[in-house]
Design a protein around this motif. Sequence first.
Motif, PDB file in Angstrom:
ATOM      1  N   ASP A   4       0.850  -1.183   0.000  1.00 22.92           N
ATOM      2  CA  ASP A   4       0.000   0.000   0.000  1.00 22.92           C
ATOM      3  C   ASP A   4       0.890   1.239   0.000  1.00 22.92           C
ATOM      4  N   GLY A   5       0.288   2.415   0.080  1.00 28.16           N
ATOM      5  CA  GLY A   5       1.028   3.670   0.032  1.00 28.16           C
ATOM      6  C   GLY A   5       2.007   3.859   1.172  1.00 28.16           C
ATOM      7  N   LEU A   6       1.810   3.136   2.273  1.00 24.22           N
ATOM      8  CA  LEU A   6       2.712   3.233   3.423  1.00 24.22           C
ATOM      9  C   LEU A   6       3.835   2.198   3.367  1.00 24.22           C
ATOM     10  N   GLY A   7       3.791   1.329   2.375  1.00 27.09           N
ATOM     11  CA  GLY A   7       4.814   0.297   2.243  1.00 27.09           C
ATOM     12  C   GLY A   7       4.472  -0.988   2.963  1.00 27.09           C
ATOM     13  N   ASP A   8       3.245  -1.086   3.467  1.00 26.13           N
ATOM     14  CA  ASP A   8       2.808  -2.314   4.137  1.00 26.13           C
ATOM     15  C   ASP A   8       2.369  -3.348   3.102  1.00 26.13           C
ATOM     16  N   ILE A   9       2.645  -4.611   3.382  1.00 24.73           N
ATOM     17  CA  ILE A   9       2.261  -5.693   2.477  1.00 24.73           C
ATOM     18  C   ILE A   9       0.762  -5.923   2.576  1.00 24.73           C
ATOM     19  N   CYS A  10       0.096  -5.835   1.434  1.00 19.51           N
ATOM     20  CA  CYS A  10      -1.353  -6.059   1.362  1.00 19.51           C
ATOM     21  C   CYS A  10      -1.686  -7.423   0.776  1.00 19.51           C
ATOM     22  N   ALA A  11      -0.802  -7.932  -0.058  1.00 17.59           N
ATOM     23  CA  ALA A  11      -1.005  -9.240  -0.680  1.00 17.59           C
ATOM     24  C   ALA A  11       0.366  -9.828  -0.993  1.00 17.59           C
ATOM     25  N   LEU A  12       0.448 -11.144  -0.877  1.00 20.24           N
ATOM     26  CA  LEU A  12       1.695 -11.859  -1.126  1.00 20.24           C
ATOM     27  C   LEU A  12       1.328 -13.246  -1.621  1.00 20.24           C
ATOM     28  N   THR A  13       1.871 -13.618  -2.764  1.00 20.20           N
ATOM     29  CA  THR A  13       1.539 -14.931  -3.306  1.00 20.20           C
ATOM     30  C   THR A  13       2.632 -15.426  -4.245  1.00 20.20           C
ATOM     31  N   LYS A  14       2.637 -16.730  -4.464  1.00 22.49           N
ATOM     32  CA  LYS A  14       3.468 -17.360  -5.482  1.00 22.49           C
ATOM     33  C   LYS A  14       2.516 -18.092  -6.416  1.00 22.49           C
ATOM     34  N   GLY A  15       2.909 -18.194  -7.689  1.00 17.25           N
ATOM     35  CA  GLY A  15       2.036 -18.884  -8.624  1.00 17.25           C
ATOM     36  C   GLY A  15       2.767 -19.293  -9.881  1.00 17.25           C
ATOM     37  N   HIS A  16       2.026 -19.968 -10.772  1.00 19.19           N
ATOM     38  CA  HIS A  16       2.621 -20.478 -12.000  1.00 19.19           C
ATOM     39  C   HIS A  16       2.153 -19.743 -13.252  1.00 19.19           C
ATOM     40  N   CYS A  17       1.131 -18.895 -13.131  1.00 17.99           N
ATOM     41  CA  CYS A  17       0.650 -18.164 -14.300  1.00 17.99           C
ATOM     42  C   CYS A  17      -0.020 -16.872 -13.864  1.00 17.99           C
ATOM     43  N   LYS A  18      -0.209 -15.969 -14.809  1.00 11.69           N
ATOM     44  CA  LYS A  18      -0.776 -14.663 -14.471  1.00 11.69           C
ATOM     45  C   LYS A  18      -2.194 -14.791 -13.931  1.00 11.69           C
ATOM     46  N   ASP A  19      -2.992 -15.701 -14.475  1.00 15.64           N
ATOM     47  CA  ASP A  19      -4.366 -15.849 -14.005  1.00 15.64           C
ATOM     48  C   ASP A  19      -4.421 -16.274 -12.538  1.00 15.64           C
ATOM     49  N   GLN A  20      -3.570 -17.217 -12.170  1.00 10.89           N
ATOM     50  CA  GLN A  20      -3.517 -17.661 -10.779  1.00 10.89           C
ATOM     51  C   GLN A  20      -3.076 -16.512  -9.860  1.00 10.89           C
ATOM     52  N   LEU A  21      -2.068 -15.766 -10.275  1.00 12.61           N
ATOM     53  CA  LEU A  21      -1.576 -14.650  -9.471  1.00 12.61           C
ATOM     54  C   LEU A  21      -2.656 -13.583  -9.303  1.00 12.61           C
ATOM     55  N   VAL A  22      -3.334 -13.239 -10.386  1.00 13.29           N
ATOM     56  CA  VAL A  22      -4.387 -12.225 -10.333  1.00 13.29           C
ATOM     57  C   VAL A  22      -5.503 -12.652  -9.394  1.00 13.29           C
ATOM     58  N   GLU A  23      -5.955 -13.878  -9.511  1.00 16.31           N
ATOM     59  CA  GLU A  23      -7.061 -14.348  -8.675  1.00 16.31           C
ATOM     60  C   GLU A  23      -6.683 -14.352  -7.197  1.00 16.31           C
ATOM     61  N   THR A  24      -5.475 -14.801  -6.895  1.00 14.09           N
ATOM     62  CA  THR A  24      -5.040 -14.830  -5.492  1.00 14.09           C
ATOM     63  C   THR A  24      -4.905 -13.421  -4.931  1.00 14.09           C
ATOM     64  N   VAL A  25      -4.310 -12.515  -5.695  1.00 16.23           N
ATOM     65  CA  VAL A  25      -4.178 -11.124  -5.227  1.00 16.23           C
ATOM     66  C   VAL A  25      -5.550 -10.503  -5.052  1.00 16.23           C
ATOM     67  N   ARG A  26      -6.445 -10.718  -6.005  1.00 12.12           N
ATOM     68  CA  ARG A  26      -7.806 -10.176  -5.897  1.00 12.12           C
ATOM     69  C   ARG A  26      -8.485 -10.685  -4.621  1.00 12.12           C
ATOM     70  N   THR A  27      -8.353 -11.950  -4.339  1.00 13.39           N
ATOM     71  CA  THR A  27      -8.950 -12.523  -3.128  1.00 13.39           C
ATOM     72  C   THR A  27      -8.336 -11.913  -1.871  1.00 13.39           C
ATOM     73  N   GLN A  28      -7.032 -11.752  -1.855  1.00  9.51           N
ATOM     74  CA  GLN A  28      -6.365 -11.201  -0.677  1.00  9.51           C
ATOM     75  C   GLN A  28      -6.693  -9.726  -0.455  1.00  9.51           C
ATOM     76  N   LEU A  29      -6.967  -8.994  -1.519  1.00 14.81           N
ATOM     77  CA  LEU A  29      -7.277  -7.567  -1.388  1.00 14.81           C
ATOM     78  C   LEU A  29      -8.756  -7.294  -1.160  1.00 14.81           C
ATOM     79  N   ARG A  30      -9.587  -8.304  -1.322  1.00 15.01           N
ATOM     80  CA  ARG A  30     -11.027  -8.145  -1.121  1.00 15.01           C
ATOM     81  C   ARG A  30     -11.273  -7.761   0.330  1.00 15.01           C
ATOM     82  N   PRO A  31     -12.040  -6.693   0.567  1.00 10.57           N
ATOM     83  CA  PRO A  31     -12.291  -6.301   1.962  1.00 10.57           C
ATOM     84  C   PRO A  31     -13.035  -7.409   2.695  1.00 10.57           C
ATOM     85  N   PRO A  32     -12.660  -7.642   3.956  1.00  5.65           N
ATOM     86  CA  PRO A  32     -13.351  -8.689   4.708  1.00  5.65           C
ATOM     87  C   PRO A  32     -14.821  -8.326   4.871  1.00  5.65           C
TER      88      PRO A  32
END
Length: 169
Positions: free
Chosen positions: A133-161
């Motif tokens: 984020d703008g303060l340098g805090d980690i908002c999402a972190l993932t490893k993956g094998h393709c762009k689609d997997q990375l996008v979906e995981t990041v989207r899920t992690q950034l989704r507001p609870p």
Amino acid sequence: MSEYTVPLKRVMLLQNALENGGTATCPLRRPETTSDALIEVENDTRTHHIKVTFGPLTGSLTLQRGDSSKYMALRDHLEELANGRTESGRQSEQALAMRQALEAVNAILDPEHEAYISPTNDAKHPFRVIVLDGLGDICALTKGHCKDQLVETVRTQLRPPSEGHGEHP
């Protein structure tokens, strides 16, 4: 994935770059994308000294001025570099996949987020993405094998609870 090619009509651009020296940009195409190669040519009385940059990759080539097939040789060199068939082009597919993955992740981010991508040593998950984020805090972190997997995981992690968990006070 299909291979990069230099469109035949761009061979005239290569001819002009070789004869006049200097720099030129040549598009390489495949059905799903187009990427540019930067060509730098230095001429002397007998040879053309060429440096090609394609994304993070570079290659060099020396051609004889009197060679009638030099334009095709340059075209072949560009295609070989872009498609990973030269020693310096071995990382081409991974570098392009990383760039495409980063672009895909950036497309789903809000302006206050910034994504970083790096390769890993894990063959099953060759890419790592970190979103700050703008303060340098980690908002999402993932490893993956393709762009689609990375996008979906990041989207899920950034989704507001979701508020509440169905509990009643």
